[in-house]
Design a protein around this motif. Sequence first.
Motif, PDB file in Angstrom:
ATOM      1  N   MET A 189       0.856  -1.196   0.000  1.00  0.00           N
ATOM      2  CA  MET A 189       0.000   0.000   0.000  1.00  0.00           C
ATOM      3  C   MET A 189       0.887   1.240   0.000  1.00  0.00           C
ATOM      4  SD  MET A 189      -3.193  -0.985   2.430  1.00  0.00           S
ATOM      5  CE  MET A 189      -2.282  -1.087   3.977  1.00  0.00           C
ATOM      6  N   PHE A 220      -3.553   6.983   7.996  1.00  0.00           N
ATOM      7  CA  PHE A 220      -4.015   6.124   6.899  1.00  0.00           C
ATOM      8  C   PHE A 220      -4.189   4.688   7.389  1.00  0.00           C
ATOM      9  CE2 PHE A 220      -2.783   3.214   3.376  1.00  0.00           C
ATOM     10  CZ  PHE A 220      -3.933   3.341   2.637  1.00  0.00           C
ATOM     11  N   VAL A 227      -7.704   2.483   7.559  1.00  0.00           N
ATOM     12  CA  VAL A 227      -7.911   1.177   6.929  1.00  0.00           C
ATOM     13  C   VAL A 227      -8.293   0.129   7.987  1.00  0.00           C
ATOM     14  CG1 VAL A 227      -6.754  -0.699   5.676  1.00  0.00           C
ATOM     15  CG2 VAL A 227      -6.362   1.691   5.008  1.00  0.00           C
ATOM     16  N   LEU A 253       2.246   4.542  -0.507  1.00  0.00           N
ATOM     17  CA  LEU A 253       1.768   5.876  -0.856  1.00  0.00           C
ATOM     18  C   LEU A 253       2.935   6.840  -0.726  1.00  0.00           C
ATOM     19  CD1 LEU A 253      -1.596   5.752   1.132  1.00  0.00           C
ATOM     20  CD2 LEU A 253      -1.346   5.715  -1.357  1.00  0.00           C
ATOM     21  N   ILE A 285     -11.627   3.244  -0.596  1.00  0.00           N
ATOM     22  CA  ILE A 285     -10.488   4.164  -0.655  1.00  0.00           C
ATOM     23  C   ILE A 285      -9.801   4.002  -2.001  1.00  0.00           C
ATOM     24  CG2 ILE A 285      -8.297   4.853   0.402  1.00  0.00           C
ATOM     25  CD1 ILE A 285      -9.205   3.631   3.006  1.00  0.00           C
ATOM     26  N   SER A 286      -9.619   5.122  -2.700  1.00  0.00           N
ATOM     27  CA  SER A 286      -8.887   5.098  -3.964  1.00  0.00           C
ATOM     28  C   SER A 286      -7.697   6.045  -3.871  1.00  0.00           C
ATOM     29  CB  SER A 286      -9.794   5.525  -5.125  1.00  0.00           C
ATOM     30  OG  SER A 286     -10.908   4.665  -5.220  1.00  0.00           O
ATOM     31  N   THR A 287      -6.715   5.804  -4.718  1.00  0.00           N
ATOM     32  CA  THR A 287      -5.572   6.723  -4.762  1.00  0.00           C
ATOM     33  C   THR A 287      -5.333   7.153  -6.198  1.00  0.00           C
ATOM     34  OG1 THR A 287      -3.314   7.134  -3.964  1.00  0.00           O
ATOM     35  CG2 THR A 287      -3.708   5.019  -5.020  1.00  0.00           C
ATOM     36  N   ASP A 288      -4.564   8.224  -6.342  1.00  0.00           N
ATOM     37  CA  ASP A 288      -4.386   8.788  -7.684  1.00  0.00           C
ATOM     38  C   ASP A 288      -3.091   8.314  -8.323  1.00  0.00           C
ATOM     39  OD1 ASP A 288      -2.532  10.276  -6.286  1.00  0.00           O
ATOM     40  OD2 ASP A 288      -3.237  12.212  -7.030  1.00  0.00           O
ATOM     41  N   CYS A 289      -2.872   8.788  -9.539  1.00  0.00           N
ATOM     42  CA  CYS A 289      -1.741   8.337 -10.344  1.00  0.00           C
ATOM     43  C   CYS A 289      -0.406   8.500  -9.627  1.00  0.00           C
ATOM     44  CB  CYS A 289      -1.720   9.082 -11.677  1.00  0.00           C
ATOM     45  SG  CYS A 289      -2.183  10.824 -11.559  1.00  0.00           S
ATOM     46  N   ASP A 290      -0.262   9.583  -8.890  1.00  0.00           N
ATOM     47  CA  ASP A 290       1.001   9.834  -8.193  1.00  0.00           C
ATOM     48  C   ASP A 290       1.038   9.214  -6.794  1.00  0.00           C
ATOM     49  OD1 ASP A 290       1.833  11.387 -10.316  1.00  0.00           O
ATOM     50  OD2 ASP A 290       1.047  13.237  -9.454  1.00  0.00           O
ATOM     51  N   LYS A 291      -0.067   8.614  -6.392  1.00  0.00           N
ATOM     52  CA  LYS A 291      -0.167   8.022  -5.053  1.00  0.00           C
ATOM     53  C   LYS A 291       0.163   9.024  -3.937  1.00  0.00           C
ATOM     54  CE  LYS A 291       0.222   3.117  -6.154  1.00  0.00           C
ATOM     55  NZ  LYS A 291       0.980   1.871  -5.995  1.00  0.00           N
ATOM     56  N   ASP A 292      -0.214  10.287  -4.175  1.00  0.00           N
ATOM     57  CA  ASP A 292      -0.024  11.299  -3.136  1.00  0.00           C
ATOM     58  C   ASP A 292      -1.350  11.954  -2.724  1.00  0.00           C
ATOM     59  OD1 ASP A 292      -0.542  12.832  -5.342  1.00  0.00           O
ATOM     60  OD2 ASP A 292       1.305  13.993  -5.265  1.00  0.00           O
ATOM     61  N   ALA A 293      -2.449  11.335  -3.104  1.00  0.00           N
ATOM     62  CA  ALA A 293      -3.769  11.816  -2.679  1.00  0.00           C
ATOM     63  C   ALA A 293      -4.702  10.620  -2.567  1.00  0.00           C
ATOM     64  CB  ALA A 293      -4.326  12.827  -3.687  1.00  0.00           C
ATOM     65  N   LEU A 294      -5.689  10.748  -1.674  1.00  0.00           N
ATOM     66  CA  LEU A 294      -6.682   9.694  -1.487  1.00  0.00           C
ATOM     67  C   LEU A 294      -8.072  10.248  -1.755  1.00  0.00           C
ATOM     68  CD1 LEU A 294      -5.515   8.120   1.907  1.00  0.00           C
ATOM     69  CD2 LEU A 294      -5.167   7.149  -0.371  1.00  0.00           C
TER      70      LEU A 294
END
Lengths: 123, 123
Positions: free
Chosen positions: B1, B35, B39, B3, B70-79
């Motif tokens: 996971m 985080f 979870v 991030l 919970i989803s994350t974005d392309c850069d894995k710096d936002a949820l």
Amino acid sequence: MDLDFSKLGGLITAVIQDHASGRVLMVGFMNEEAFRKTVETGYATFYSRSRNKLWLKGETSGHRLVVKEISTDCDKDALLVSVEALGPGVCHEGYQSCFFRTLREGQWVENQARTYDPAEVYR
Amino acid sequence: MDLDFSKLGGLITAVIQDHASGRVLMVGFMNEEAFRKTVETGYATFYSRSRNKLWLKGETSGHRLVVKEISTDCDKDALLVSVEALGPGVCHEGYQSCFFRTLREGQWVENQARTYDPAEVYR
């Protein structure tokens, strides 16, 4: 239009939401100038932390974000920008939304199919 | 996971969205521990930048956020956290959403009515 840019060193968080579907498309950051440009031009403009400059979303891809409405939160340190997204996707990796991975049993799993080929757009 | 907590000094942005209506309710920040707690417990937990500590949303008001996805974005710096919000509102000022002001002709104008009296909840 007093916003609080002090908490993130001159930036505020901007959540971009599709005005029709309600889908959250991306999160970006704006400094005061980017916010002013967004309001003045009607196209979402961010501050790129990696390139340290203003970034008109879609300047390369053509996938601009037409602003429908801008809201701010209780602390005035975040924006919610309702947009019409031009083009097939907001994410530079080829997806409609940047939030294309969802947590399933401890793993990030793709939750949507690509809507375009980034190699065709960014060259 | 994995991030990316590095861009905001150990924090990532967390956009909270109502799972049923699609309404964006608030934006908060999580560190790695917040985080993990989110979870593990199924309740949205943030890192409070003003109080410098973990903050279980609803610990005072009872208005907890039950995590649906919970989803994350392309850069894995936002949820993007899809929730069921317990209680009448997420905002400590008495509104369902923290984004209760919309820009109209250069002014921030209230876009929703209060759903509860914060003086009755936070005392």
